[in-house]
Structures are given as structure tokens and as C-alpha cells.
Write a protein that holds these residues in place. Structure first.
Motif, PDB file in Angstrom:
ATOM      1  N   GLY A 168      47.162  38.157  39.586  1.00  0.00           N
ATOM      2  CA  GLY A 168      45.755  37.844  39.775  1.00  0.00           C
ATOM      3  C   GLY A 168      44.849  39.048  39.944  1.00  0.00           C
ATOM      4  O   GLY A 168      43.662  38.881  40.225  1.00  0.00           O
ATOM      5  N   GLU A 169      45.356  40.271  39.763  1.00  0.00           N
ATOM      6  CA  GLU A 169      44.521  41.463  39.999  1.00  0.00           C
ATOM      7  C   GLU A 169      43.270  41.472  39.121  1.00  0.00           C
ATOM      8  O   GLU A 169      42.175  41.766  39.593  1.00  0.00           O
ATOM      9  N   HIS A 170      43.431  41.166  37.834  1.00  0.00           N
ATOM     10  CA  HIS A 170      42.273  41.215  36.946  1.00  0.00           C
ATOM     11  C   HIS A 170      41.215  40.184  37.352  1.00  0.00           C
ATOM     12  O   HIS A 170      40.010  40.466  37.302  1.00  0.00           O
ATOM     13  N   THR A 171      41.640  39.006  37.762  1.00  0.00           N
ATOM     14  CA  THR A 171      40.711  37.989  38.240  1.00  0.00           C
ATOM     15  C   THR A 171      39.933  38.493  39.449  1.00  0.00           C
ATOM     16  O   THR A 171      38.715  38.318  39.546  1.00  0.00           O
ATOM     17  N   ILE A 172      40.648  39.139  40.369  1.00  0.00           N
ATOM     18  CA  ILE A 172      40.012  39.669  41.577  1.00  0.00           C
ATOM     19  C   ILE A 172      38.996  40.742  41.219  1.00  0.00           C
ATOM     20  O   ILE A 172      37.865  40.760  41.732  1.00  0.00           O
ATOM     21  N   ILE A 173      39.379  41.672  40.348  1.00  0.00           N
ATOM     22  CA  ILE A 173      38.475  42.757  39.949  1.00  0.00           C
ATOM     23  C   ILE A 173      37.212  42.193  39.312  1.00  0.00           C
ATOM     24  O   ILE A 173      36.093  42.613  39.634  1.00  0.00           O
ATOM     25  N   GLU A 174      37.383  41.224  38.407  1.00  0.00           N
ATOM     26  CA  GLU A 174      36.236  40.636  37.713  1.00  0.00           C
ATOM     27  C   GLU A 174      35.297  39.938  38.696  1.00  0.00           C
ATOM     28  O   GLU A 174      34.071  40.095  38.633  1.00  0.00           O
ATOM     29  N   PHE A 175      35.887  39.179  39.605  1.00  0.00           N
ATOM     30  CA  PHE A 175      35.063  38.431  40.553  1.00  0.00           C
ATOM     31  C   PHE A 175      34.328  39.379  41.493  1.00  0.00           C
ATOM     32  O   PHE A 175      33.147  39.192  41.801  1.00  0.00           O
ATOM     33  N   ARG A 176      35.015  40.410  41.970  1.00  0.00           N
ATOM     34  CA  ARG A 176      34.373  41.373  42.868  1.00  0.00           C
ATOM     35  C   ARG A 176      33.204  42.064  42.165  1.00  0.00           C
ATOM     36  O   ARG A 176      32.151  42.294  42.774  1.00  0.00           O
ATOM     37  N   LEU A 177      33.390  42.397  40.905  1.00  0.00           N
ATOM     38  CA  LEU A 177      32.334  43.073  40.164  1.00  0.00           C
ATOM     39  C   LEU A 177      31.145  42.137  39.943  1.00  0.00           C
ATOM     40  O   LEU A 177      29.978  42.552  40.063  1.00  0.00           O
ATOM     41  N   GLN A 178      31.423  40.871  39.623  1.00  0.00           N
ATOM     42  CA  GLN A 178      30.335  39.899  39.498  1.00  0.00           C
ATOM     43  C   GLN A 178      29.577  39.763  40.822  1.00  0.00           C
ATOM     44  O   GLN A 178      28.341  39.667  40.847  1.00  0.00           O
TER      45      GLN A 178
END
Length: 342
Positions: free
Chosen positions: A275-285
């Protein structure tokens, strides 16, 4: 636009249906490819929010020029924009997950807890922005573990607080109270945009396995924190605003966005954990959303340019082009941060 005007049209809503790829910022402009750092484009931002920005700039200019008639006219437009945002947020706060979704979310909570313990979960940043505590995040995770969703009582309380906010906006319009509007605008936009980012993460109930479940769990956690923040009441939020320099807050959010963008290079690498990519994307949003919110009230010559880059970040995430994020990071670093005297 008067307070009694109907809410936003469907195409003005802060929510969108997610396409394949990263969570998409609500209302981001369509494009055949992500705009590159050198492109000359006029920022549109989420349509409802961009319209609000235009009306708020007109109000500010009229007040500075001492034109009360024009300022009062712009006040009515701003009130209408904010009321539409609140109606949209209220509708999303009342949405509930199905039984299957709740069961899947309960199963995803241990993964959320593990990611939270590593310091990666974005719920901590949401809580901080809403002036909530780490204990509140733990409470939300406990609620998700037990119910798999925001409880009906929490949704009712959030709905009641939004009703109170709308009543205060009506008071603003009736009394042409610019001072009260100054106190409310940032808080209303904060609630509406956080809800919009959460809802855009993944369609309600469209769960399968893996990252989509994680996205839905994070989304539900954000909604729960927003509901909790609303329960604290508007008065506390106004007191917070009095004690915080808006330029200093915007500078901190700008720095946080730059830091988050530097980590986005990991999107081009294999995930270090599930889930790292999901976390990175959400944090950036989330960082893009808070940057918009905190820059809204500023007198800052680079605001439109800044919002354009936020639009471009959204598109780069949606098209899954991490190399574009690297270029945008460099471009963002060249923009002078907001300062009190412009």
C-alpha cells in the motif's frame, strides 16, 4: 447569488468518480496528458473553489477601495459559494458503506494501524490540520475496527454542525457582516475540501482487494476526523484563527508540500510495503488540498501560479507520471513563498 439560491450543479461538486490511477483532485481540468512544468495554462482548480477564489478576490479589492456596494455584492456571491460547498460536504458526510464494505474495512484496520505506527498514515496530518490530537486518530481507528464506518451518531452531529454553519452564513448575508465572513471562510473551505479529497479517493462501495480497500479505509478515516472536527464547533475554529498568522500557516503548508513532493519519487520504485504507493498518493493529494486552503485568504501575487501547479500535480498523479512530479517539485521551489507584506 443569494443565500436562497440552489446549491451547486452536479458538475460543480467537489467529488468525482475515480478513474484508473491515483486519487484525483475533485474538479481538476481534463487533459490528454499532464501539463508539464513549462506549460502556460490558466489554473482552473476545482470549479466551485476557483469561483469562490474569484469572488473573494473581488470582495477583498472592493473593501480595499472602500466600495461598500461592490463589496456587499461580492459578499453575497461568496456566501452562495460557501453554502454550495457545505451542501456538497453534508451530502457526502451522510453517505454510508454497505455491509460488505464495512466488513472489508474492519479487516483493513490492522494494516492501517501498522502503517500509522510507522508514521506514514495521512490521518495524523488531517487531525493536525483540524486541530485534533493523536488520541483522536486512535479513536477513529478503534471506531473503524468495531464498525467499519463512521457511526450514525457522528454523522448526525456533523450534519447538525453544518446546519449551524449555514445558518451563520445566512446571518452574514442578512447583516452584510464582512468580519464574520472573514472568520468563517477558511473553516468552511477546509471542511469542504478535505471531504472532497476523501470522497475522490475511491468510489463508495467499489471495493475489491489490496490498495482499493486501503484507499476506502483512509477515506473513511478522513471523513470520521472531519465529522469529529465539526463537533468541536465553529467557535473553537474561529479562536484558532485569531491565534495563528495565516501567512505563517501557509508557509508551513508550503514547506510540507515540498517535502511530500520530494518523496513522490518513490512512486517510480517498487513499493517498500503493502500500500505504499496509495499512501504516497493520498498524502500528496492532502498536502495539495491544505496548500489551497491556507493560501486562499492571502494577498499573494503568485497565488494563481501556485494553484496552477497544484492542478498539474493532480493530473500527474491521475496519469501516473512520477517524472512529471519531479519537474513540478523543481518549479514549485522557484516560487517565492507567501510573506506577510506580499
Amino acid at each position: 447569488m443569494s443565500f436562497s439560491a440552489p446549491g451547486p450543479r452536479r458538475d460543480d461538486s467537489l467529488s468525482v468518480t475515480r478513474t484508473q490511477g491515483a486519487p484525483k483532485v475533485p474538479g481538476a481540468p481534463p487533459a490528454s496528458r499532464p501539463p508539464l512544468a513549462g506549460d502556460q495554462v490558466v489554473s482552473s482548480g476545482p470549479p466551485a473553489l476557483q469561483r469562490l477564489l474569484s469572488h473573494e478576490q473581488s470582495r477583498s479589492a472592493a473593501r480595499s477601495a472602500g466600495d461598500k456596494r461592490l463589496a456587499d455584492s461580492a459578499l453575497r456571491d461568496v456566501v452562495g459559494d460557501l453554502d454550495g460547498l457545505l451542501q456538497s460536504a453534508a451530502a457526502h458526510l451522510q453517505e454510508t458503506s454497505g455491509r460488505r464494505s464495512r466488513k472489508q474495512l474492519r479487516k483493513a484496520v490492522p494494516q492501517l494501524v501498522a502503517i500509522d505506527e510507522l508514521g506514514y498514515l495521512p490521518l495524523g496530518e488531517v487531525a493536525e490540520f483540524l486541530d485534533l490530537s493523536r488520541a483522536d486518530v486512535a479513536g477513529v481507528l478503534a471506531t473503524l475496527s468495531e464498525h467499519g464506518d463512521v457511526t450514525p451518531a457522528e454523522r448526525r452531529a456533523a450534519r447538525d454542525q453544518i446546519g449551524r454553519l449555514r445558518a451563520q452564513l445566512q446571518e452574514v448575508e442578512i447583516n452584510r457582516d464582512h468580519s464574520l465572513l472573514d472568520q468563517l471562510i477558511g473553516y468552511v473551505v477546509k471542511i469542504a475540501l478535505l471531504v472532497g479529497v476523501a470522497v475522490a479517493a475511491t468510489p463508495l462501495g467499489a471495493l475489491a482487494v489490496g490498495d482499493s480497500v486501503l484507499s476506502e479505509a483512509i477515506k473513511t478515516g478522513v471523513i470520521a476526523l472531519v465529522a469529529l472536527g465539526l463537533q468541536q464547533g465553529v467557535d473553537l475554529a474561529r479562536e484558532w484563527q485569531k491565534d495563528h498568522d495565516p501567512y505563517a500557516v501557509a508557509q508551513r503548508m508550503h514547506a510540507a508540500l515540498l517535502e511530500e513532493l520530494s518523496l513522490a519519487r518513490n512512486l517510480s520504485k517498487s513499493p517498500a510495503y503493502a500500500g505504499e504507493h496509495t499512501i504516497i498518493e493520498f498524502r500528496l493529494q492532502l498536502r495539495c488540498a491544505t496548500a489551497r486552503i491556507t493560501s486562499l485568504p492571502l494577498e499573494w501575487e503568485h497565488k494563481q501560479e501556485y494553484w496552477l501547479i497544484l492542478d498539474q500535480i493532480a493530473l500527474a498523479l491521475d496519469h501516473q507520471t512520477p517524472k512529471t512530479l519531479i519537474l513540478l517539485h523543481r518549479k514549485l521551489q522557484t516560487i517565492p513563498p507567501p510573506k506577510t507584506h506580499g
